[in-house]
Design a protein around this motif. Sequence first.
Motif, PDB file in Angstrom:
ATOM      1  N   LYS A 285      48.771  43.544  63.581  1.00 32.76           N
ATOM      2  CA  LYS A 285      50.233  43.824  62.234  1.00 32.76           C
ATOM      3  C   LYS A 285      50.844  42.274  62.967  1.00 32.76           C
ATOM      4  CE  LYS A 285      51.146  48.087  61.000  1.00 32.76           C
ATOM      5  NZ  LYS A 285      51.930  49.910  61.554  1.00 32.76           N
ATOM      6  N   GLY A 286      51.803  41.857  62.796  1.00 30.18           N
ATOM      7  CA  GLY A 286      52.774  40.570  63.088  1.00 30.18           C
ATOM      8  C   GLY A 286      51.546  39.053  62.489  1.00 30.18           C
ATOM      9  N   ARG A 287      50.416  39.371  63.149  1.00 29.77           N
ATOM     10  CA  ARG A 287      49.302  38.153  63.168  1.00 29.77           C
ATOM     11  C   ARG A 287      48.654  37.803  61.441  1.00 29.77           C
ATOM     12  NH1 ARG A 287      44.452  38.149  66.214  1.00 29.77           N
ATOM     13  NH2 ARG A 287      43.949  39.808  65.432  1.00 29.77           N
ATOM     14  N   PHE A 288      48.159  38.369  60.636  1.00 26.99           N
ATOM     15  CA  PHE A 288      47.685  38.500  59.956  1.00 26.99           C
ATOM     16  C   PHE A 288      48.665  39.153  58.252  1.00 26.99           C
ATOM     17  CE2 PHE A 288      42.710  39.586  60.786  1.00 26.99           C
ATOM     18  CZ  PHE A 288      43.763  38.691  61.532  1.00 26.99           C
ATOM     19  N   THR A 289      48.719  38.401  56.934  1.00 27.36           N
ATOM     20  CA  THR A 289      49.734  39.213  55.779  1.00 27.36           C
ATOM     21  C   THR A 289      49.034  38.656  54.836  1.00 27.36           C
ATOM     22  OG1 THR A 289      51.723  37.436  57.758  1.00 27.36           O
ATOM     23  CG2 THR A 289      51.330  38.165  54.977  1.00 27.36           C
TER      24      THR A 289
ATOM     25  N   GLY B 294      44.036  30.806  68.510  1.00 30.11           N
ATOM     26  CA  GLY B 294      44.673  30.349  68.589  1.00 30.11           C
ATOM     27  C   GLY B 294      45.530  29.311  67.101  1.00 30.11           C
ATOM     28  N   ASP B 295      44.558  29.148  66.299  1.00 28.10           N
ATOM     29  CA  ASP B 295      44.065  28.018  64.967  1.00 28.10           C
ATOM     30  C   ASP B 295      44.413  29.690  63.902  1.00 28.10           C
ATOM     31  OD1 ASP B 295      42.008  25.531  66.111  1.00 28.10           O
ATOM     32  OD2 ASP B 295      43.965  26.033  66.637  1.00 28.10           O
TER      33      ASP B 295
ATOM     34  N   ASP C  86      38.379  38.005  66.609  1.00 28.70           N
ATOM     35  CA  ASP C  86      38.514  38.338  65.098  1.00 28.70           C
ATOM     36  C   ASP C  86      37.441  37.642  64.252  1.00 28.70           C
ATOM     37  OD1 ASP C  86      41.499  36.835  65.879  1.00 28.70           O
ATOM     38  OD2 ASP C  86      41.222  39.318  64.793  1.00 28.70           O
ATOM     39  N   THR C  87      36.629  37.586  65.038  1.00 29.34           N
ATOM     40  CA  THR C  87      34.602  36.760  64.945  1.00 29.34           C
ATOM     41  C   THR C  87      34.084  37.976  63.883  1.00 29.34           C
ATOM     42  OG1 THR C  87      34.080  35.330  65.586  1.00 29.34           O
ATOM     43  CG2 THR C  87      32.894  35.347  64.755  1.00 29.34           C
TER      44      THR C  87
ATOM     45  N   MET D  44      45.312  34.468  57.746  1.00 29.49           N
ATOM     46  CA  MET D  44      45.792  35.297  60.163  1.00 29.49           C
ATOM     47  C   MET D  44      46.035  33.907  60.554  1.00 29.49           C
ATOM     48  SD  MET D  44      41.804  36.186  58.766  1.00 29.49           S
ATOM     49  CE  MET D  44      40.458  34.834  58.890  1.00 29.49           C
ATOM     50  N   ASN D  45      46.795  34.212  61.488  1.00 32.92           N
ATOM     51  CA  ASN D  45      47.240  33.413  62.518  1.00 32.92           C
ATOM     52  C   ASN D  45      46.901  33.796  63.976  1.00 32.92           C
ATOM     53  OD1 ASN D  45      49.528  31.822  60.273  1.00 32.92           O
ATOM     54  ND2 ASN D  45      51.052  33.856  60.341  1.00 32.92           N
TER      55      ASN D  45
END
Length: 126
Positions: free
Chosen positions: A65-69, A15-16, A90-91, A83-84
């Motif tokens: 998509k939608g989490r990373f920019t 969640g971080d 994601d590790t 990265m949200n």
Amino acid sequence: QVQLVESGGGLVQAGDSLRLSCAASGRAFSRYSVGWFRQAPGKERYFVAAIGWTDGSTYYAESMKGRFTVSRNNAQNTVYLQMNSLKPEDTALYYCAASVRYRYSDMQRPDEYTYWGQGTQVTVSS
């Protein structure tokens, strides 16, 4: 010749958020597209996101998509990956890479990239 150095990785909880940086040195960095890839132990290198050099178009793997920019600051020769909502899956070791290509079909492929950084570790605990 382009040298790339990633930074910003670390250990976080699910969640971080984290922001990775890819600092470049060398000539004409603005003429290179930059991609982010990740590789978990025992797995292949996987495309995450990319930003093109011609018009700054951005591309993402579906699951990001939608989490990373991804963004870039050519004046500072730096590309970022925000990265949200991080998940344990994601590790991985995250790499940035530079390519003269700019089409999405090319930028998904690791073999289209000429220069690579050493990677920065991202670990997400549950």
